[in-house]
Design an enzyme around this catalytic site. Structure first.
Site, short mmCIF file in Angstrom:
data_model
loop_
_atom_site.label_atom_id
_atom_site.label_comp_id
_atom_site.label_asym_id
_atom_site.label_seq_id
_atom_site.Cartn_x
_atom_site.Cartn_y
_atom_site.Cartn_z
N TYR A 152 91.91 88.22 16.82
CA TYR A 152 91.56 87.28 15.75
C TYR A 152 92.32 85.96 15.92
O TYR A 152 91.72 84.88 15.92
CB TYR A 152 91.89 87.92 14.40
CG TYR A 152 91.46 87.09 13.21
CD1 TYR A 152 90.12 86.99 12.86
CD2 TYR A 152 92.40 86.43 12.42
CE1 TYR A 152 89.72 86.24 11.76
CE2 TYR A 152 92.01 85.68 11.33
CZ TYR A 152 90.67 85.60 10.99
OH TYR A 152 90.27 84.85 9.90
N1 NAD Z 1 89.52 85.37 3.70
C1 NAD Z 1 90.58 84.88 4.34
O1 NAD Z 1 91.75 85.10 3.98
C2 NAD Z 1 90.38 84.00 5.55
C3 NAD Z 1 91.49 83.29 6.04
C4 NAD Z 1 91.32 82.49 7.15
C5 NAD Z 1 90.09 82.37 7.74
N2 NAD Z 1 89.02 83.07 7.25
C6 NAD Z 1 87.74 82.91 7.92
O2 NAD Z 1 86.77 82.53 6.98
C7 NAD Z 1 85.49 82.95 7.43
C8 NAD Z 1 84.81 83.70 6.29
O3 NAD Z 1 85.53 84.89 6.04
P1 NAD Z 1 85.49 85.67 4.66
O4 NAD Z 1 86.89 85.94 4.29
O5 NAD Z 1 84.60 84.97 3.71
O6 NAD Z 1 84.87 87.06 5.14
P2 NAD Z 1 83.59 87.86 4.65
O7 NAD Z 1 83.62 89.13 5.42
O8 NAD Z 1 83.55 87.92 3.18
O9 NAD Z 1 82.38 86.94 5.15
C9 NAD Z 1 82.06 86.82 6.50
C10 NAD Z 1 80.55 86.89 6.66
O10 NAD Z 1 80.25 86.75 8.06
C11 NAD Z 1 79.16 87.61 8.34
N3 NAD Z 1 79.07 87.92 9.76
C12 NAD Z 1 79.90 88.72 10.49
N4 NAD Z 1 79.46 88.80 11.75
C13 NAD Z 1 78.34 88.04 11.84
C14 NAD Z 1 77.45 87.72 12.89
N5 NAD Z 1 77.59 88.23 14.12
N6 NAD Z 1 76.41 86.89 12.63
C15 NAD Z 1 76.24 86.39 11.38
N7 NAD Z 1 77.05 86.66 10.35
C16 NAD Z 1 78.09 87.47 10.58
C17 NAD Z 1 79.44 88.84 7.48
O11 NAD Z 1 78.29 89.66 7.31
C18 NAD Z 1 79.96 88.24 6.19
O12 NAD Z 1 78.93 88.03 5.25
C19 NAD Z 1 85.72 83.82 8.66
O13 NAD Z 1 85.54 83.04 9.81
C20 NAD Z 1 87.18 84.18 8.54
O14 NAD Z 1 87.76 84.45 9.78
C21 NAD Z 1 89.15 83.89 6.16
#
Ligand code: NAD
Length: 259
Positions: free
Chosen positions: A166
């Site tokens: 990651y």
């Molecule tokens: N939540 C956190 O603390 C956090 C912190 C830093 C970065 N992020 C980043 O933010 C972004 C959103 O994360 P989140 O926390 O909302 O997670 P989440 O799991 O709630 O949402 C992520 C979405 O991506 C979709 N997804 C996964 N693989 C996919 C694919 N191959 N094609 C299309 N869609 C796909 C999932 O179905 C899901 O709906 C991600 O890139 C994550 O790495 C999140």
């Protein structure tokens, strides 16, 4: 005397009206939070996500300003077809927010990393973001306008122990943002990233508690970020107001990153 009247340019709801946004990972979490906010501003949002169950509910929640497109961002064919369908209907794509992302296996040391899992995380987080970028950049260049946001992570800047795949993928997303921002800096297209610390979405709920504690303990604000705080920062980054910042990684880390 300086004329400051142009400071107001692009701040009103008119600036958003008619715009079309693609939000990958838009069925849930941070992507859905941003999509909902943009739709309220008058932007038509295309939610691209792999989860058809969540997609339908998300599009219904937003209403007439949203379309659900089942897309796996690791498939160039699916992504290009979705972009073509959107262009055929709207003839423009103003915003791309790459929010699709996965953590892969965590709370493990590098010698325990499974190479197939590593490849999968890189494929979704890095290659998927590039594939989506390539599907929309031509349309943006034609109109000489675009706002692209790659969602990176604090782990890409700092490196979170236990999260090799990651953290590496998010560091690469930051690197990609620097290159792309510079390559298109002379156009009307702005390309930036954001590096959030922990925000309690489903992705975080799926992580081992020990891994979550490791990450949250490092936040000087002593709390997680909220979806609204993400949506608010991201809204500015993809807005017309964000006209002179490109190739940059915005912070959203409660004081963890000071650079
Ligand atoms: N939540 C956190 O603390 C956090 C912190 C830093 C970065 N992020 C980043 O933010 C972004 C959103 O994360 P989140 O926390 O909302 O997670 P989440 O799991 O709630 O949402 C992520 C979405 O991506 C979709 N997804 C996964 N693989 C996919 C694919 N191959 N094609 C299309 N869609 C796909 C999932 O179905 C899901 O709906 C991600 O890139 C994550 O790495 C999140």
């Amino acid at each position: 005397m300086s004329d400051f009247s142009s400071d107001e340019q692009g701040t009103g709801s008119d600036a958003w009206s008619g715009q079309v946004a693609v939000i990958t990972g838009g069925a849930d979490g941070l992507g859905l939070a941003l999509a909902s906010r943009l739709a309220r501003r008058g932007v038509f949002v295309a939610l691209w996500d792999i989860r058809s169950d969540k997609l339908e509910k998300a599009a219904q929640r937003i209403g007439a300003m949203a379309i659900a497109q089942k897309v796996d961002v690791t498939s160039a064919g699916q992504v290009q077809a979705a972009a073509a369908a959107l262009r055929a209907k709207h003839a423009r794509i103003d915003i791309l927010a790459n929010c699709a992302g996965i953590t892969g296996k965590t709370n493990i040391k590098s010698h325990e990393v499974d190479l197939a899992d590593f490849d999968h995380v890189m494929n979704v987080n890095l290659r998927g973001s590039l594939i989506a970028f390539q599907a929309v950049i031509g349309t943006m260049l034609e109109r000489n306008y675009g706002r692209i946001l790659h969602v990176a992570s604090i782990s890409g800047k700092e490196g979170n122990a236990g999260m090799l795949a990651y953290s590496t993928s998010k560091a690469a997303v930051i690197g990609m943002t620097k290159v792309q921002g510079k390559e298109y800096a002379e156009t009307g297209i702005r390309i930036n990233a954001i590096a959030p610390a922990v925000i309690r979405t489903e992705m975080v709920a799926m992580l081992p508690e020990e891994q979550v504690r490791y990450m949250t303990d490092k936040i000087p604000s002593k709390r997680c970020g909220t979806m609204e705080e993400f949506a608010s920062a991201a809204e500015f980054i993809v807005s017309p107001r964000n006209s002179f910042t490109t190739a940059f990684t915005f912070d959203l880390s409660g004081g963890r990153a000071v650079y």
